[in-house]
Motif scaffolding. Structure first.
Motif, PDB file in Angstrom:
ATOM      1  N   ARG A  24       0.822  -1.209   0.000  1.00  0.00           N
ATOM      2  CA  ARG A  24       0.000   0.000   0.000  1.00  0.00           C
ATOM      3  C   ARG A  24       0.859   1.264   0.000  1.00  0.00           C
ATOM      4  N   VAL A  39      -9.998  -3.629  21.806  1.00  0.00           N
ATOM      5  CA  VAL A  39     -11.299  -4.185  22.187  1.00  0.00           C
ATOM      6  C   VAL A  39     -11.437  -4.137  23.705  1.00  0.00           C
ATOM      7  N   TRP A  66      -7.188   2.955  10.379  1.00  0.00           N
ATOM      8  CA  TRP A  66      -7.444   2.259  11.649  1.00  0.00           C
ATOM      9  C   TRP A  66      -6.348   1.221  11.913  1.00  0.00           C
ATOM     10  N   ILE A  67      -5.786   1.256  13.092  1.00  0.00           N
ATOM     11  CA  ILE A  67      -4.756   0.275  13.455  1.00  0.00           C
ATOM     12  C   ILE A  67      -5.131  -0.338  14.796  1.00  0.00           C
ATOM     13  N   GLN A  68      -5.265  -1.639  14.781  1.00  0.00           N
ATOM     14  CA  GLN A  68      -5.686  -2.302  16.021  1.00  0.00           C
ATOM     15  C   GLN A  68      -4.490  -2.660  16.899  1.00  0.00           C
ATOM     16  N   GLN A  70      -3.034  -4.343  20.792  1.00  0.00           N
ATOM     17  CA  GLN A  70      -3.308  -5.252  21.892  1.00  0.00           C
ATOM     18  C   GLN A  70      -3.140  -4.463  23.198  1.00  0.00           C
ATOM     19  N   LYS A 270     -15.809 -10.554  15.013  1.00  0.00           N
ATOM     20  CA  LYS A 270     -16.001 -11.858  14.371  1.00  0.00           C
ATOM     21  C   LYS A 270     -16.533 -12.885  15.375  1.00  0.00           C
TER      22      LYS A 270
ATOM     23  N   GLU B  53     -13.948 -11.494   5.040  1.00  0.00           N
ATOM     24  CA  GLU B  53     -12.988 -10.663   5.788  1.00  0.00           C
ATOM     25  C   GLU B  53     -11.856 -11.491   6.372  1.00  0.00           C
ATOM     26  N   ASP B  57      -7.936 -11.107   5.731  1.00  0.00           N
ATOM     27  CA  ASP B  57      -6.951 -11.040   6.825  1.00  0.00           C
ATOM     28  C   ASP B  57      -5.813 -12.035   6.598  1.00  0.00           C
ATOM     29  N   GLU B  60      -3.572 -10.945   3.780  1.00  0.00           N
ATOM     30  CA  GLU B  60      -2.666  -9.862   4.160  1.00  0.00           C
ATOM     31  C   GLU B  60      -1.447 -10.401   4.902  1.00  0.00           C
ATOM     32  N   GLN B 201      -3.366  -3.923  11.153  1.00  0.00           N
ATOM     33  CA  GLN B 201      -4.509  -3.345  10.447  1.00  0.00           C
ATOM     34  C   GLN B 201      -5.346  -4.471   9.879  1.00  0.00           C
ATOM     35  N   ALA B 202      -4.674  -5.412   9.247  1.00  0.00           N
ATOM     36  CA  ALA B 202      -5.361  -6.595   8.749  1.00  0.00           C
ATOM     37  C   ALA B 202      -4.386  -7.750   8.878  1.00  0.00           C
ATOM     38  N   ASN B 206      -5.815 -10.431  13.627  1.00  0.00           N
ATOM     39  CA  ASN B 206      -7.152  -9.872  13.843  1.00  0.00           C
ATOM     40  C   ASN B 206      -8.094 -10.934  14.373  1.00  0.00           C
ATOM     41  N   ILE B 207      -7.955 -12.133  13.853  1.00  0.00           N
ATOM     42  CA  ILE B 207      -8.866 -13.199  14.268  1.00  0.00           C
ATOM     43  C   ILE B 207      -8.364 -13.828  15.566  1.00  0.00           C
ATOM     44  N   VAL B 210      -8.093 -11.076  18.735  1.00  0.00           N
ATOM     45  CA  VAL B 210      -9.396 -10.547  19.143  1.00  0.00           C
ATOM     46  C   VAL B 210     -10.211 -11.668  19.791  1.00  0.00           C
TER      47      VAL B 210
END
Lengths: 331, 260
Positions: A24, A39, A66-68, A70, A270, B53, B57, B60, B201-202, B206-207, B210
């Motif tokens: 990107r 979260v 957006w950046i997740q 921990q 999810k 999605e 993920d 990515e 980000q991805a 993520n899975i 989370v």
């Protein structure tokens, strides 16, 4: 073999170059805010992420990357390093960032906190435990999500009020929130701390009893807020204002449409909506201000507690984290 | 028993079944939220693999893995070959390798994040670092083991230093280099996941993370199985490639579960 060898080498070069090129690197013509999130319970942000079409400026006048993360502590590091403009923060991480790393931020919105009648993080024991009151936990093993976490301060304060020294009279054991219920039931710890959605799950299963909650010692605790770097806000006031305006709108939309919020939360995590259904936006959930307004008195209260118990090296003034113009609710 | 183990694919299948049975029994015996039975976790796999999605993920993460692995191949293999043929290069790089080798690469993530930000670059660098060392080490060993006679002959035929490295040392060392590539592939998969522990980000993180935060352990275990399956797929694919490239070499260095 030689042909194979050379082809493989050339292919690997090509793959690496192609993939690297496909990385990107699109030119940004629209200003972008780099936002950290985690979260759970950041409903306004989840709405912005998953239903961007409902926010007229989002994606058109400005973008959000957006950046997740921990947890909140790495987001402090990322903000210090200049990798984030705004992020979700706990009051402790915010204070530690300011006091130890010189991170200057404005609290622009609040995601969740506590209020009377709502959910308060609590410590629980087994139904048949001999521990009946908080005074009985002397010498016992007590769970905490992270040693030195945001809830440690209010807990320490409450224990001290009840004549218990949290450093000497109990054995604190670190275990993440999701594992606390199992730890209590299996007897690995005598007392464990429950947060949502784990409290709701444990209550449905039965067999555990609430011993004390944060609200017993410190009312109206602020759990998570949205903080933006002062340098970013001061340099880009219009951009920051657009973001805060959308956070305000997002919170309004979330509270106005529980069903859709559950869908969105389910998409973000999810996880089936049934996980959140028993408590989300109910009386056993955290408190949310309809305008996402930060509770600066609550933040000051926590700053003082953290300084008193030695979790912050100095006293901080919550007013220093307030920008009168760029703060939710912003219409 | 000997007859059973000689049936292609049967021993690993039995091993997998054995693990599933033990997992199921242990989970039912202990009854912990943190250890759901296999019968509860495995049905999550089709849900995950049919979710768009989740596939994005995974794509990515694999993209970053491919970049990190590709870059490591391009940089580490020449360094290893050079070390094997030059004692000065070996004297320079060996101490560096000794220092870097024991450092857990994922633990560098917070520091790398400060240098390169929280985007793809920092995660790709962690993968690159994780893969580089086995590649350098095996390329070095392969290069060192090349018979001097081959190089003398090449020199006598007028080949220069780089041409000898490219046309003699590289092919001769290839079986050993591919052992490093195979080890590197596994490490790339591991570091691919751990690089997403702190920020993402991805990606697969993520899975996994989370779900871990939410205590959705059935999804966590399903993802562990999926990652394991990816590892097997890579290994099998790599073994096919290895046979095409160095089928002439003797030992296949098989470390995968297999009976063929």
């Amino acid at each position: 073999m030689t042909i194979w060898l050379r082809s493989a080498f050339a292919a690997s070069c090509l793959v690496a170059a192609t993939v690297a090129g496909a990385d990107r690197a699109s030119a940004q013509t629209v200003p972008t805010i780099r936002v950290g999130w985690t979260v759970p319970a950041e409903d306004a942000k989840y709405w912005m992420m998953k239903r961007p079409e409902q926010f007229p400026n989002l994606g058109k006048t400005y973008k959000v990357e957006w950046i997740q993360f921990q947890g909140t502590a790495p987001m402090v590091q990322a903000m210090v390093a200049g990798a984030l403009d705004c992020s979700t923060q706990g009051v402790l991480s915010l204070g530690q960032g300011a006091a130890s790393a010189g991170l200057e931020t404005y609290v622009v919105a609040q995601h969740v906190g506590e209020k009377p009648g709502g959910f308060s993080v609590y410590w629980a024991v087994k139904d048949d435990s001999p521990i009946k009151t908080v005074k009985d936990i002397k010498g016992k093993t007590v769970g905490i999500n992270v040693l030195g976490s945001g809830i440690y301060g209010p807990m320490a304060m409450y224990l001290k009020k009840n004549g218990i020294d949290p450093e000497k009279d109990i054995k604190l054991v670190e275990a993440p929130f999701p594992t606390q219920e199992d730890a209590i039931r299996s007897g690995r710890i005598d007392v464990g701390v429950l947060n949502q959605p784990f409290a709701s799950r444990a209550e449905a299963k039965g067999g555990l009893r609430k011993l004390f909650s944060i609200a017993d010692g410190v009312p109206n605790v602020v759990h998570i807020v949205e903080a933006c770097k002062k340098s970013f806000v001061d340099k880009n006031p219009d951009l920051a204002a657009m973001y805060v305006r959308d956070l305000t709108t997002g919170m309004g939309k979330a509270l106005a449409n529980r069903e859709e919020t559950l869908k969105i939360v389910s998409e973000v995590f999810k996880a089936p909506a049934a996980v959140f259904e028993p408590f989300y936006f109910k009386t056993n959930d955290f408190a949310r201000d309809p305008g996402a307004a930060p509770n600066f008195d609550g933040i000051q209260q926590l700053f003082d507690i953290y300084a008193d118990v030695g979790m912050l090296p100095k006293k901080l003034n919550a007013a220093d984290f307030r920008n009168a113009k760029i703060v939710a609710p912003l219409k | 028993m000997t007859r059973l183990t000689s049936i292609p694919g049967l021993p690993p299948l039995l091993a997998c079944l054995g693990i599933l049975v033990v997992w199921e029994l242990l989970a039912r015996w202990y009854g912990l939220n943190g250890l759901p039975p296999a019968s509860q976790a495995l049905p999550q796999i089709p849900h995950i693999l049919s979710d768009k999605e989740s596939l994005i993920d995974m794509g990515e993460s694999l993209r970053r893995m491919a970049i990190g692995y590709g870059l490591a191949l391009l940089i580490a293999v020449p360094i290893g070959l050079w070390m094997g043929r030059s004692r000065y290069a070996a004297a320079f790089f060996n101490p560096l390798m000794m220092v870097i080798y024991p450092v857990p690469k994922a633990a560098l993530m917070p520091i790398i994040m400060l240098w390169l930000g929280v985007g793809d670059a920092s995660k790709t660098l962690v993968i690159f670092l994780g893969v580089t060392l086995p590649l350098i080490y095996h390329s070095y060993q392969g290069s060192r083991a090349v018979e001097e006679k081959l190089l003398w002959s090449a020199s006598a035929m007028g080949l220069g230093g780089f041409a000898r490295l490219w046309r003699v040392v590289l092919p001769a060392a290839l079986p050993e280099i591919l052992v490093g590539c195979k080890t590197g592939l596994v490490l790339a998969l591991i570091t691919m996941v751990t690089s997403e522990m702190i920020a993402r980000q991805a990606g697969i993180g993520n899975i996994v993370f989370v779900s871990l935060d939410l205590g959705a352990y059935d999804t966590v275990y399903a993802m562990i199985v999926i990652i394991g399956m990816l590892g097997i797929l890579f290994d099998v694919g790599f073994e096919v490639l290895r046979r095409r490239l160095v089928g002439w070499a003797d030992s296949p260095h098989t470390i995968m579960v297999g009976s063929a």
